[in-house]
Design a protein around this motif. Structure first.
Motif, PDB file in Angstrom:
ATOM      1  N   ASP A   1       0.819  -1.211   0.000  1.00  0.00           N
ATOM      2  CA  ASP A   1       0.000   0.000   0.000  1.00  0.00           C
ATOM      3  C   ASP A   1       0.854   1.263   0.000  1.00  0.00           C
ATOM      4  O   ASP A   1       0.474   2.273  -0.580  1.00  0.00           O
ATOM      5  CB  ASP A   1      -0.936  -0.006   1.211  1.00  0.00           C
ATOM      6  CG  ASP A   1      -1.966   1.098   1.157  1.00  0.00           C
ATOM      7  OD1 ASP A   1      -2.729   1.143   0.168  1.00  0.00           O
ATOM      8  OD2 ASP A   1      -2.010   1.914   2.089  1.00  0.00           O
ATOM      9  N   SER A   2       2.025   1.196   0.647  1.00  0.00           N
ATOM     10  CA  SER A   2       2.908   2.375   0.702  1.00  0.00           C
ATOM     11  C   SER A   2       3.371   2.785  -0.688  1.00  0.00           C
ATOM     12  O   SER A   2       3.552   3.967  -0.972  1.00  0.00           O
ATOM     13  CB  SER A   2       4.119   2.116   1.597  1.00  0.00           C
ATOM     14  OG  SER A   2       5.011   1.207   0.984  1.00  0.00           O
TER      15      SER A   2
ATOM     16  N   LYS B   1       1.573   2.297  -3.404  1.00  0.00           N
ATOM     17  CA  LYS B   1       0.370   2.839  -4.047  1.00  0.00           C
ATOM     18  C   LYS B   1       0.112   4.298  -3.630  1.00  0.00           C
ATOM     19  O   LYS B   1      -0.244   5.120  -4.469  1.00  0.00           O
ATOM     20  CB  LYS B   1      -0.823   1.962  -3.683  1.00  0.00           C
ATOM     21  CG  LYS B   1      -2.131   2.385  -4.269  1.00  0.00           C
ATOM     22  CD  LYS B   1      -3.216   1.411  -3.856  1.00  0.00           C
ATOM     23  CE  LYS B   1      -4.586   2.027  -4.003  1.00  0.00           C
ATOM     24  NZ  LYS B   1      -5.615   1.172  -3.445  1.00  0.00           N
ATOM     25  N   ILE B   2       0.288   4.605  -2.343  1.00  0.00           N
ATOM     26  CA  ILE B   2       0.024   5.966  -1.865  1.00  0.00           C
ATOM     27  C   ILE B   2       1.263   6.857  -1.917  1.00  0.00           C
ATOM     28  O   ILE B   2       1.218   8.000  -1.515  1.00  0.00           O
ATOM     29  CB  ILE B   2      -0.569   5.969  -0.438  1.00  0.00           C
ATOM     30  CG1 ILE B   2       0.413   5.386   0.578  1.00  0.00           C
ATOM     31  CG2 ILE B   2      -1.900   5.258  -0.407  1.00  0.00           C
ATOM     32  CD1 ILE B   2      -0.037   5.521   2.018  1.00  0.00           C
TER      33      ILE B   2
ATOM     34  N   ARG C   1      -0.911   6.990   6.679  1.00  0.00           N
ATOM     35  CA  ARG C   1      -1.825   6.691   5.564  1.00  0.00           C
ATOM     36  C   ARG C   1      -3.049   7.589   5.639  1.00  0.00           C
ATOM     37  O   ARG C   1      -3.513   8.128   4.642  1.00  0.00           O
ATOM     38  CB  ARG C   1      -2.232   5.219   5.620  1.00  0.00           C
ATOM     39  CG  ARG C   1      -3.100   4.770   4.486  1.00  0.00           C
ATOM     40  CD  ARG C   1      -3.439   3.279   4.635  1.00  0.00           C
ATOM     41  NE  ARG C   1      -3.975   2.735   3.416  1.00  0.00           N
ATOM     42  CZ  ARG C   1      -5.238   2.895   3.028  1.00  0.00           C
ATOM     43  NH1 ARG C   1      -6.074   3.582   3.772  1.00  0.00           N
ATOM     44  NH2 ARG C   1      -5.661   2.368   1.888  1.00  0.00           N
ATOM     45  N   TYR C   2      -3.586   7.763   6.845  1.00  0.00           N
ATOM     46  CA  TYR C   2      -4.745   8.638   7.055  1.00  0.00           C
ATOM     47  C   TYR C   2      -4.412  10.078   6.669  1.00  0.00           C
ATOM     48  O   TYR C   2      -5.205  10.746   5.986  1.00  0.00           O
ATOM     49  CB  TYR C   2      -5.190   8.555   8.520  1.00  0.00           C
ATOM     50  CG  TYR C   2      -6.287   9.525   8.887  1.00  0.00           C
ATOM     51  CD1 TYR C   2      -7.605   9.275   8.519  1.00  0.00           C
ATOM     52  CD2 TYR C   2      -6.004  10.681   9.593  1.00  0.00           C
ATOM     53  CE1 TYR C   2      -8.619  10.159   8.855  1.00  0.00           C
ATOM     54  CE2 TYR C   2      -7.011  11.573   9.930  1.00  0.00           C
ATOM     55  CZ  TYR C   2      -8.313  11.301   9.559  1.00  0.00           C
ATOM     56  OH  TYR C   2      -9.312  12.187   9.884  1.00  0.00           O
ATOM     57  N   LYS C   3      -3.234  10.542   7.080  1.00  0.00           N
ATOM     58  CA  LYS C   3      -2.830  11.913   6.754  1.00  0.00           C
ATOM     59  C   LYS C   3      -2.675  12.105   5.248  1.00  0.00           C
ATOM     60  O   LYS C   3      -3.050  13.146   4.704  1.00  0.00           O
ATOM     61  CB  LYS C   3      -1.525  12.279   7.466  1.00  0.00           C
ATOM     62  CG  LYS C   3      -1.682  12.470   8.951  1.00  0.00           C
ATOM     63  CD  LYS C   3      -0.360  12.833   9.591  1.00  0.00           C
ATOM     64  CE  LYS C   3      -0.519  13.026  11.083  1.00  0.00           C
ATOM     65  NZ  LYS C   3       0.772  13.379  11.728  1.00  0.00           N
ATOM     66  N   ILE C   4      -2.116  11.125   4.571  1.00  0.00           N
ATOM     67  CA  ILE C   4      -1.952  11.208   3.119  1.00  0.00           C
ATOM     68  C   ILE C   4      -3.317  11.210   2.439  1.00  0.00           C
ATOM     69  O   ILE C   4      -3.573  12.030   1.550  1.00  0.00           O
ATOM     70  CB  ILE C   4      -1.076  10.051   2.593  1.00  0.00           C
ATOM     71  CG1 ILE C   4       0.363  10.237   3.080  1.00  0.00           C
ATOM     72  CG2 ILE C   4      -1.124   9.972   1.071  1.00  0.00           C
ATOM     73  CD1 ILE C   4       1.257   9.036   2.868  1.00  0.00           C
ATOM     74  N   LYS C   5      -4.195  10.324   2.862  1.00  0.00           N
ATOM     75  CA  LYS C   5      -5.517  10.223   2.248  1.00  0.00           C
ATOM     76  C   LYS C   5      -6.364  11.479   2.469  1.00  0.00           C
ATOM     77  O   LYS C   5      -7.177  11.829   1.629  1.00  0.00           O
ATOM     78  CB  LYS C   5      -6.276   9.003   2.789  1.00  0.00           C
ATOM     79  CG  LYS C   5      -5.687   7.682   2.358  1.00  0.00           C
ATOM     80  CD  LYS C   5      -5.938   7.441   0.895  1.00  0.00           C
ATOM     81  CE  LYS C   5      -5.541   6.029   0.514  1.00  0.00           C
ATOM     82  NZ  LYS C   5      -5.830   5.731  -0.874  1.00  0.00           N
ATOM     83  N   THR C   6      -6.177  12.145   3.619  1.00  0.00           N
ATOM     84  CA  THR C   6      -6.962  13.345   3.904  1.00  0.00           C
ATOM     85  C   THR C   6      -6.273  14.622   3.430  1.00  0.00           C
ATOM     86  O   THR C   6      -6.829  15.709   3.554  1.00  0.00           O
ATOM     87  CB  THR C   6      -7.260  13.478   5.416  1.00  0.00           C
ATOM     88  OG1 THR C   6      -6.032  13.512   6.146  1.00  0.00           O
ATOM     89  CG2 THR C   6      -8.142  12.332   5.892  1.00  0.00           C
ATOM     90  N   GLY C   7      -5.047  14.499   2.914  1.00  0.00           N
ATOM     91  CA  GLY C   7      -4.343  15.661   2.387  1.00  0.00           C
ATOM     92  C   GLY C   7      -3.650  16.523   3.427  1.00  0.00           C
ATOM     93  O   GLY C   7      -3.269  17.658   3.148  1.00  0.00           O
TER      94      GLY C   7
ATOM     95  N   TYR D   1       6.550  11.802   1.344  1.00  0.00           N
ATOM     96  CA  TYR D   1       6.070  12.577   2.481  1.00  0.00           C
ATOM     97  C   TYR D   1       7.078  12.591   3.628  1.00  0.00           C
ATOM     98  O   TYR D   1       7.849  11.656   3.804  1.00  0.00           O
ATOM     99  CB  TYR D   1       4.735  12.023   2.968  1.00  0.00           C
ATOM    100  CG  TYR D   1       3.642  12.177   1.940  1.00  0.00           C
ATOM    101  CD1 TYR D   1       2.881  13.323   1.888  1.00  0.00           C
ATOM    102  CD2 TYR D   1       3.401  11.173   1.002  1.00  0.00           C
ATOM    103  CE1 TYR D   1       1.892  13.486   0.935  1.00  0.00           C
ATOM    104  CE2 TYR D   1       2.417  11.328   0.040  1.00  0.00           C
ATOM    105  CZ  TYR D   1       1.659  12.488   0.013  1.00  0.00           C
ATOM    106  OH  TYR D   1       0.696  12.643  -0.929  1.00  0.00           O
TER     107      TYR D   1
END
Length: 101
Positions: free
Chosen positions: A43-44, A46-47, A82-88, A52
């Motif tokens: 997943d890392s 993919k995101i 992951r949450y921080k990346i997904k929420t911007g 970051y």
């Protein structure tokens, strides 16, 4: 996932795995640790975690090894990033902080 939720999720996953292991008389803990570490590593990529600022901003192989060895710390940390990346809200390595006067 917010920090406290990531910590509770990690503890809950560990407790559930241990309870199932007791019931079936076979330890599933290493399977769970390696499985979640593998998921985080894949997943890392993919995101694009490496882009970051974070103490866990490494490639998938290093991340897999790190989470496998220090799962109780590494897995919730990954979930939070992951949450921080997904929420911007995660900060890019190349991004300079904005100074307001």
């Amino acid at each position: 996932m917010k920090t406290w939720i990531a910590i509770l999720f990690t503890i809950g996953l560990l407790v559930a795995t241990n309870l199932i292991s007791i019931l079936i008389h076979f330890s599933l803990t290493w399977f769970m640790v390696l499985g979640t570490a593998l998921w985080a590593a894949l997943d890392s990529k993919k995101i694009q975690l490496k882009q970051y600022k974070s103490g866990i901003s490494y490639g998938p192989v290093v991340l897999f090894i790190a989470i496998s060895l220090l799962w109780i710390l590494g897995f919730p940390w990954y979930l939070v990033m992951r949450y921080k990346i997904k929420t911007g809200t995660a900060v890019l390595k190349s991004e300079t902080p904005k100074v307001t006067a």
